[in-house]
Design a protein around this motif. Structure first.
Motif, short mmCIF file in Angstrom:
data_model
loop_
_atom_site.label_atom_id
_atom_site.label_comp_id
_atom_site.label_asym_id
_atom_site.label_seq_id
_atom_site.Cartn_x
_atom_site.Cartn_y
_atom_site.Cartn_z
N VAL A 167 0.81 -1.22 0.00
CA VAL A 167 0.00 0.00 0.00
C VAL A 167 0.85 1.27 0.00
CG1 VAL A 167 -1.59 1.36 1.44
CG2 VAL A 167 -2.09 -1.02 0.96
N ASP A 168 1.96 1.28 0.74
CA ASP A 168 2.77 2.51 0.80
C ASP A 168 3.36 2.87 -0.56
OD1 ASP A 168 4.35 0.22 1.06
OD2 ASP A 168 5.97 1.29 2.07
N ILE A 169 3.73 1.85 -1.35
CA ILE A 169 4.27 2.11 -2.69
C ILE A 169 3.13 2.48 -3.65
CG2 ILE A 169 5.54 1.11 -4.65
CD1 ILE A 169 7.11 -0.54 -2.58
N MET A 170 1.99 1.82 -3.50
CA MET A 170 0.80 2.18 -4.27
C MET A 170 0.45 3.64 -4.06
SD MET A 170 -1.81 -0.99 -3.65
CE MET A 170 -3.25 -0.16 -4.33
N SER A 171 0.54 4.07 -2.79
CA SER A 171 0.15 5.44 -2.42
C SER A 171 0.96 6.48 -3.19
CB SER A 171 0.33 5.66 -0.92
OG SER A 171 -0.53 4.80 -0.22
N GLU A 172 2.21 6.13 -3.47
CA GLU A 172 3.06 7.06 -4.23
C GLU A 172 2.49 7.30 -5.63
OE1 GLU A 172 7.70 7.48 -5.60
OE2 GLU A 172 7.26 6.04 -4.01
N ALA A 173 2.07 6.21 -6.28
CA ALA A 173 1.47 6.32 -7.62
C ALA A 173 0.15 7.07 -7.56
CB ALA A 173 1.28 4.94 -8.22
N ILE A 174 -0.63 6.81 -6.50
CA ILE A 174 -1.92 7.47 -6.34
C ILE A 174 -1.73 8.98 -6.16
CG2 ILE A 174 -3.94 7.68 -4.80
CD1 ILE A 174 -3.52 4.56 -4.29
N GLU A 175 -0.73 9.34 -5.35
CA GLU A 175 -0.44 10.77 -5.12
C GLU A 175 0.00 11.46 -6.41
OE1 GLU A 175 2.35 10.86 -1.87
OE2 GLU A 175 0.86 9.91 -0.55
N LEU A 176 0.55 10.69 -7.33
CA LEU A 176 0.97 11.26 -8.61
C LEU A 176 -0.19 11.32 -9.61
CD1 LEU A 176 4.44 9.47 -8.78
CD2 LEU A 176 4.10 11.95 -8.69
N GLY A 177 -1.39 11.00 -9.13
CA GLY A 177 -2.58 11.21 -9.95
C GLY A 177 -3.20 9.98 -10.58
N LEU A 178 -2.64 8.79 -10.31
CA LEU A 178 -3.21 7.57 -10.90
C LEU A 178 -4.29 7.02 -9.99
CD1 LEU A 178 0.06 5.93 -12.26
CD2 LEU A 178 -1.55 7.38 -13.45
N LYS A 179 -5.51 6.99 -10.49
CA LYS A 179 -6.66 6.65 -9.64
C LYS A 179 -7.31 5.31 -10.01
CE LYS A 179 -6.64 10.58 -7.34
NZ LYS A 179 -6.19 10.60 -5.94
N ASP A 180 -6.91 4.74 -11.15
CA ASP A 180 -7.49 3.45 -11.57
C ASP A 180 -6.57 2.33 -11.11
OD1 ASP A 180 -9.92 3.66 -13.70
OD2 ASP A 180 -8.67 5.46 -13.73
N ILE A 181 -7.06 1.51 -10.18
CA ILE A 181 -6.25 0.47 -9.56
C ILE A 181 -6.71 -0.90 -10.06
CG2 ILE A 181 -5.57 -0.57 -7.34
CD1 ILE A 181 -4.61 2.35 -7.71
N GLY A 182 -5.78 -1.67 -10.61
CA GLY A 182 -6.10 -3.01 -11.12
C GLY A 182 -5.49 -4.09 -10.26
N GLU A 183 -6.32 -4.99 -9.76
CA GLU A 183 -5.84 -6.11 -8.94
C GLU A 183 -6.24 -7.45 -9.54
OE1 GLU A 183 -3.96 -6.66 -6.39
OE2 GLU A 183 -3.51 -4.63 -5.73
N LYS A 243 -6.32 -4.32 0.65
CA LYS A 243 -5.92 -2.95 0.30
C LYS A 243 -7.10 -1.98 0.38
CE LYS A 243 -2.10 -4.54 -2.54
NZ LYS A 243 -1.60 -4.81 -3.90
N TYR A 244 -8.28 -2.49 0.12
CA TYR A 244 -9.48 -1.65 0.18
C TYR A 244 -9.71 -1.13 1.60
CZ TYR A 244 -14.19 -0.03 -1.06
OH TYR A 244 -15.30 0.74 -1.30
N GLU A 245 -9.36 -1.95 2.59
CA GLU A 245 -9.50 -1.55 4.00
C GLU A 245 -8.74 -0.25 4.26
OE1 GLU A 245 -8.39 -4.51 6.87
OE2 GLU A 245 -9.67 -6.02 5.93
N THR A 246 -7.56 -0.14 3.65
CA THR A 246 -6.72 1.03 3.86
C THR A 246 -7.06 2.17 2.91
OG1 THR A 246 -4.97 -0.54 4.37
CG2 THR A 246 -4.31 1.74 4.12
N LEU A 247 -7.35 1.82 1.65
CA LEU A 247 -7.49 2.85 0.61
C LEU A 247 -8.92 3.06 0.13
CD1 LEU A 247 -4.47 1.67 -1.57
CD2 LEU A 247 -4.51 3.71 -0.14
N GLY A 248 -9.83 2.28 0.65
CA GLY A 248 -11.20 2.28 0.14
C GLY A 248 -11.90 3.63 0.12
N ASP A 249 -11.58 4.48 1.09
CA ASP A 249 -12.24 5.78 1.16
C ASP A 249 -11.64 6.79 0.19
OD1 ASP A 249 -13.98 4.92 3.05
OD2 ASP A 249 -12.78 5.59 4.75
N SER A 250 -10.48 6.43 -0.40
CA SER A 250 -9.84 7.35 -1.36
C SER A 250 -10.70 7.43 -2.62
CB SER A 250 -8.46 6.83 -1.75
OG SER A 250 -7.78 6.33 -0.62
#
Length: 229
Positions: free
Chosen positions: A39-55, A64-71
């Motif tokens: 999640v911490d590495i994912m967050s870096e990409a998210i902060e750079l504007g990438l909002k579409d997450i593929g799992e 990961k949804y538990e941590t990032l779900g509200d984003s």
């Protein structure tokens, strides 16, 4: 290279592929594949504007949804989905790329109905007919789509395919070309329960060729995060 530099390089390649095929960058949706990425590495990409997450895996989405779900994220289930795992992600994902059989359609419909949701899906097609990959044969797609009329809580939004890995993506261009032809064929049928909006194809190795042949969703992981350990 940093994630930021990798994203810039991917963006440059997307733009170049768009220029070669007279397309616009805004029409291409970049899905960041975060399989095995913490999640911490994912967050870096998210902060750079990438909002579409593929799992690829249900357990990774739920964790990961538990941590990032509200984003403000848009979650894509891009891997093979087992019928008995649908209940864990039906309330979390926005688009499922891998609908490939009636039993899965039935379960998706049942679980979506329970929470008063219409779930968006892509039908997975195995254009190259690789034994190691899931998906319908091209000739069975039309018949399958007609069956989906029975499931009002599923909305088909397009097709997904995966090409065989080849060091020279030109060798697999035919896969993307055939997927695009099928996409247009389905679109021309104008079926009431189908919206042919998305053609998901192309990964780190071959997304430029996929864009040239008509992809409007590409799925890139290694190109952004580097090789997985």
């Amino acid at each position: 290279m940093s994630i930021n530099e990798n994203i810039r390089e991917i963006e440059q390649k997307i733009n170049e592929a768009c220029n070669r095929s007279n397309r616009e960058r805004k029409d291409i949706n970049l899905v960041v594949v975060t399989k095995t990425i913490p999640v911490d590495i994912m967050s870096e990409a998210i902060e750079l504007g990438l909002k579409d997450i593929g799992e690829n895996k249900v357990q990774e989405i739920t964790k990961k949804y538990e941590t990032l779900g509200d984003s403000d994220l848009y979650w894509h289930m891009i891997g093979h989905l087992q019928t008995n795992k649908v209940k864990y992600i039906i309330d979390k994902v926005d688009l499922i790329h891998s609908l490939d059989r009636k039993s899965l359609a039935k379960e998706l419909n049942k679980r979506a109905k329970k929470i008063d949701k219409v779930i968006d899906v892509l039908v997975q097609v195995n254009i190259a007919e690789e034994e190691s990959k899931f998906g319908l044969k091209k000739e069975n797609v039309m018949e399958f789509l007609k069956v989906l009329k029975e499931y009002p809580n599923i909305k088909v939004k397009g097709l997904m395919t995966m090409a065989p890995y080849d060091e020279d993506p030109q060798n697999i261009r035919y896969v993307f070309k055939e997927a695009k032809e099928l996409f247009e064929e389905v679109k021309n049928q104008q079926l009431a329960h189908i919206e042919m909006e998305y053609l998901s194809m192309g990964m780190t190795n071959d997304f430029e060729v996929a864009i040239e042949e008509g992809a409007n969703i590409i799925r890139v992981g290694t190109g952004i995060f580097g090789k997985r350990k």
